[in-house]
Design an enzyme around this catalytic site. Structure first.
Site, short mmCIF file in Angstrom:
data_model
loop_
_atom_site.label_atom_id
_atom_site.label_comp_id
_atom_site.label_asym_id
_atom_site.label_seq_id
_atom_site.Cartn_x
_atom_site.Cartn_y
_atom_site.Cartn_z
N ARG B 78 0.81 -1.25 0.16
CA ARG B 78 0.00 -0.19 -0.18
C ARG B 78 0.79 1.35 0.03
NH1 ARG B 78 -3.83 -2.72 -1.99
NH2 ARG B 78 -5.42 -3.60 -0.64
N HIS B 192 -3.21 -10.60 -13.75
CA HIS B 192 -4.64 -10.91 -13.05
C HIS B 192 -5.38 -11.31 -14.21
CE1 HIS B 192 -7.69 -9.52 -10.04
NE2 HIS B 192 -8.41 -9.96 -11.16
N ASP B 318 -1.31 -12.91 -1.96
CA ASP B 318 -1.89 -11.68 -2.32
C ASP B 318 -2.67 -10.74 -1.17
OD1 ASP B 318 -5.07 -11.24 -4.56
OD2 ASP B 318 -3.62 -9.71 -4.13
#
Lengths: 403, 448
Positions: B78, B192, B318
């Site tokens: 993040r 993804h 993940d």
């Protein structure tokens, strides 16, 4: 005003002693208005010391476990247990099963009678506070709940929020908790996302009623529909609806027509009709069916004309025109051609077939105007019955002993 | 000096003397009962019994596996931009507590990691962390899927993997060129795989449960279509492709076929996809919302079998932190993702031990095989993945496969609390973690 309680069949918690019932089989005892002196049972118009002249003293309390209260007095009886066995919330029709549904319909019979009185009000939930927490606008459903709550003498708070404000300002959780902190006994929750009533039930200590959550469920709508069907069949057979049990639904052939995929009414309807043993056919283009029908006992047809001759109740779903046209179906015109209950199709309906719709109607799309206004259409009855049914739900959840 | 940290600074690590006693060494060569001695950042001895010299720290590994530190090639830390839910420092601490000595930070940050300056920023933050922090760069500028990101410039700083994770590269032409260009650099494109048009508006697996719950679904086909497409492009270009968080049985079949053909395609699965199904969403708790979504029991079985059969190369967490407020929202509004660094080992262990997987095979999936994919394996000059042998870099974990513990979200090191295992009792935990010779986790507590 009805007279005093008459011995009859008890409806409600098994094992509870009969304290009295009216001629139609609904057991009730006099329910004291909370916080007031006891009222004389069976004395129409006799008000408790504090009851206002506008409210009727009687209230139905089926399943009341007051073995001690004689039919003549309510003594110092506080609010009595309603004997409701299906939890403190009403979130999903599957919480109820056939028995729960029928209990609510019997309760609703009593409140329908209340609704026919000059002063359609009972003090059963006086002092209770009910909040309608509507994140998705729906004036009709909200008013129906608020009317139901007020007829039970509950205090009603209204909270409406434009859908777009959820998550941007106060969080959903904060909203629910703030309202609850003001002191509420029940919250009626509607939201455009599935599952919100379940989440709210985890965050606060109050009874939660699901007034519609996304595509998922709309239990009170469906209860009102079941009430309407039973009422119709009773009328047709020259009997009292209150005397009819779940057998009224067994084998009833219902077609649910239209956008099932996006319809919370359809999901609840299938659950209820399956529980009651009705024969359900879904009639939709494949693009408007859920990807899996696992767990649903339904037949499927992509051709309305094919199934029409064998259907007793046509339950038409609103076409979500904002979403459907061009996406799930090529055009409204094509939808109406294939799935609309047009005047032409209505001509070939069998004599007794009826038409229902959860509203609001898209006249000319899923239903022709003439059909909507014809005697086959039960739409207005569905709306009218909504209040009685919602009174039954609120009473079942809150009518018991205060915590 | 026993038990006292002698850590003096980032740039000049003071060598430790540590003896890890009583454990079973598990690495690519197998399992054996042995004590392990660490000095100056390296393993110096692996013997059945080692006496601890005076001043050496003794770490009890009785009943534990002593293995190369775990390597997570897929974690969202993040930073930059999302510091309220996690930082490189807190994420690395969570990783170390989970037995990890290396993580690869995903680039869907704000701004995304699509340029060397942002790579440098994150690497600098990582240099102070208690595990190795590598960085993945985006495949396209801004993750917009239009122009290739400056992969060579980022590769010069050590970036080995490029991904628009969070989304696929939707334009096949762009992905083709990314794979070709990556081939020239010897780096990997990770994808993804979810077709955006098919999953639009969907929030859980499309199936019996989404139909029952009235929640718009994301069909398995959306993943399989892109897995198939990406494999074809890997074949066309010869580029190295890594498939992130595979979640369906058909995806596994496609991966298996690609492997049989000898294509340079690898695949990972997450612990949550190895243990949870879409039924978890029946309570409408957004802790279980993730993309790709939790699937069916059949898919879970296929993923487990693929781990056992070696078709899947890596278990990757993940790890996706989100604030409690964000996850309190309706399912359809809550952001997808779950944290997982601190629970990965016990969850994967439970999911795969039913299949009778030997410890070395499990650790392979969580340590040296992902290290290889990330380009940080000891085999190619990196310092991750073992073996546990004299001369190896001392990046080790001591794992107790029998320790029971209750997951208390507030006590996790991650800044966020969104774990689907909240309140669950898990079996298996990292007792100690040694990072570059420093005991950064001792008896389940982070040392800094």
């Amino acid at each position: 005003m009805t007279g005093g309680p008459v011995a009859g069949t008890r409806v409600g918690a098994p094992g509870a002693e009969t304290t009295g019932a009216d001629a139609r089989g609904t057991a009730f005892v006099e329910v004291d208005a909370p916080g007031t002196a006891s009222a004389e049972a069976g004395a129409p118009g006799a008000a408790s010391a504090k009851a206002s002249p506008e409210t009727s003293v009687e209230a139905g309390a089926p399943g009341a476990a007051s073995a001690k209260a004689s039919p003549e007095t309510s003594a110092e009886a506080p609010l009595l247990e309603t004997g409701w066995r299906y939890g403190r919330h009403l979130l999903s029709i599957s919480d109820l099963g056939a028995e729960g549904i029928m209990e609510l319909l019997h309760l609703a019979d009593h409140f329908a009678e209340v609704g026919r009185r000059p002063i359609p009000k009972v003090p059963a939930l006086r002092g209770r506070t009910i909040v309608t927490l509507f994140f998705e606008s729906s004036t009709r459903t909200r008013l129906s709940f608020e009317t139901a709550a007020r007829r039970l003498s509950a205090d009603v708070l209204t909270f409406t929020a434009a859908t777009s404000s959820v998550g941007k300002g106060e969080s959903l959780r904060d909203t629910a908790q703030t309202l609850h902190a003001m002191g509420v006994d029940a919250m009626v929750v509607r939201h455009s996302n599935a599952g919100v009533p379940w989440q709210v039930s985890r965050w606060i200590d109050a009874s939660i009623v699901n007034a519609g959550d996304g595509w998922h469920e709309h239990p009170t709508q469906v209860l009102s529909d079941c009430f309407t069907i039973r009422e119709l069949i009773a009328q047709r057979d020259g009997r009292q609806a209150e005397d009819l049990g779940p057998e009224v639904f067994k084998g009833l052939r219902v077609a649910i027509v239209g956008d099932v995929l996006h319809s919370r009414v359809a999901r609840s309807e299938v659950l209820a009709l399956n529980a009651l043993g009705a024969d359900v056919t879904l009639v939709s283009p494949p693009t408007m069916l859920p990807s899996s029908l696992e767990g649903w006992e339904v037949s499927v047809s992509h051709d309305l004309d094919d199934v029409m001759p064998n259907i007793d109740v046509f339950y038409l779903l609103r076409l979500q025109t904002e979403r459907g046209a061009g996406r799930d179906v090529p055009s409204l015109h094509e939808y109406t051609e294939k799935f609309g209950l047009t005047a032409r199709r209505a001509e070939s309906l069998s004599g007794h077939a009826v038409v229902m719709h959860p509203g609001p109607l898209n006249r000319g799309v899923e239903i022709a105007s003439e059909v909507a206004d014809s005697t086959r259409s039960l739409v207005l009855r569905q709306v009218a019955n909504g209040v009685s049914v919602r009174m039954a739900v609120l009473f079942a959840l809150l009518g018991g002993r205060r915590h | 000096m026993e038990g006292e940290s002698r850590w003096s600074g980032v740039t000049d690590p003071h060598p430790f003397d540590i003896v890890i006693r009583g454990g079973t060494v598990v690495d690519a060569t197998g399992e054996r009962r042995a004590d392990v001695a660490v000095s100056g950042g390296s393993v110096v001895a692996v013997e059945p019994s080692i006496d601890a010299p005076a001043g050496a720290q003794v770490l009890d590994a009785d009943g534990c596996w002593v293995a190369p530190g775990l390597v997570d090639i897929h974690a969202h830390l993040r930073q930059p931009g999302g510091e309220e839910s996690e930082s490189v420092e807190t994420g690395a601490r969570a990783a170390a507590l989970g037995g990890y000595t290396a993580v690869v930070a995903m680039p869907n940050t704000d701004p995304p990691i699509d340029s060397p300056s942002i790579v440098a920023e994150v690497l600098a933050l990582g240099s102070k962390a208690i595990c190795r922090v590598d960085v993945a760069g985006t495949a396209t500028v801004g993750r917009r899927g239009e122009r290739l990101a400056p992969m060579a410039e980022m590769a010069r700083l050590g970036v080995r993997m490029f991904t628009d994770d969070g989304a696929a590269v939707a334009d096949s032409g762009v992905l083709r060129r990314a794979l070709e260009y990556a081939r020239g650099l010897g780096v990997t494109i990770a994808e993804h795989c979810e077709d955006p048009a098919l999953v639009e508006g969907g929030h859980m697996n499309e199936g019996a449960w989404s139909s029952r719950l009235g929640i718009p679904g994301r069909p398995a086909a959306a993943e399989e279509i892109l897995v198939a497409r990406d494999i074809e492009l890997a074949r066309l270009t010869g580029g190295r492709l890594h498939l992130l968080h595979l979640s369906t049985s058909r995806s596994i079949a496609l991966l298996a076929a690609a492997r049989r053909e000898g294509l340079a395609v690898t695949g990972e699965v997450t612990p949550h996809h190895l243990s949870l199904t879409d039924e978890s969403l029946a309570g409408f708790d957004a802790a279980f919302k993730v993309f790709p979504p939790l699937r069916t029991a059949d898919d879970v079985a296929a993923l487990r079998a693929a781990c056992v059969d070696g078709i899947v190369d890596a278990i990757a967490t993940d790890h996706a932190p989100h604030s409690a407020e964000a996850k309190d929202a309706p399912i359809e509004q809550a952001p997808p993702g779950m944290i997982g660094l601190e629970t990965a080992f016990p969850v994967a262990l439970e999911a795969l031990s039913a299949e009778g997987l030997a410890p070395a095979r499990l650790i392979a999936l969580m340590s040296w095989r992902p290290a290889r994919i990330a380009g940080i394996s000891t085999e190619i000059g990196g310092d991750q993945g073992g073996p546990v042998a004299p001369g190896s870099p001392a990046n080790l974990c001591v794992l107790d496969a029998t320790a029971n513990w209750v997951v208390e979200p507030a006590k996790l090191a991650s800044r966020s609390r969104n774990t689907p295992f909240a309140g669950c009792t898990l079996t298996g935990r990292a007792r100690h973690t040694i990072f570059r010779g420093e005991p950064v986790v001792v008896d389940g507590e982070a040392m800094r």
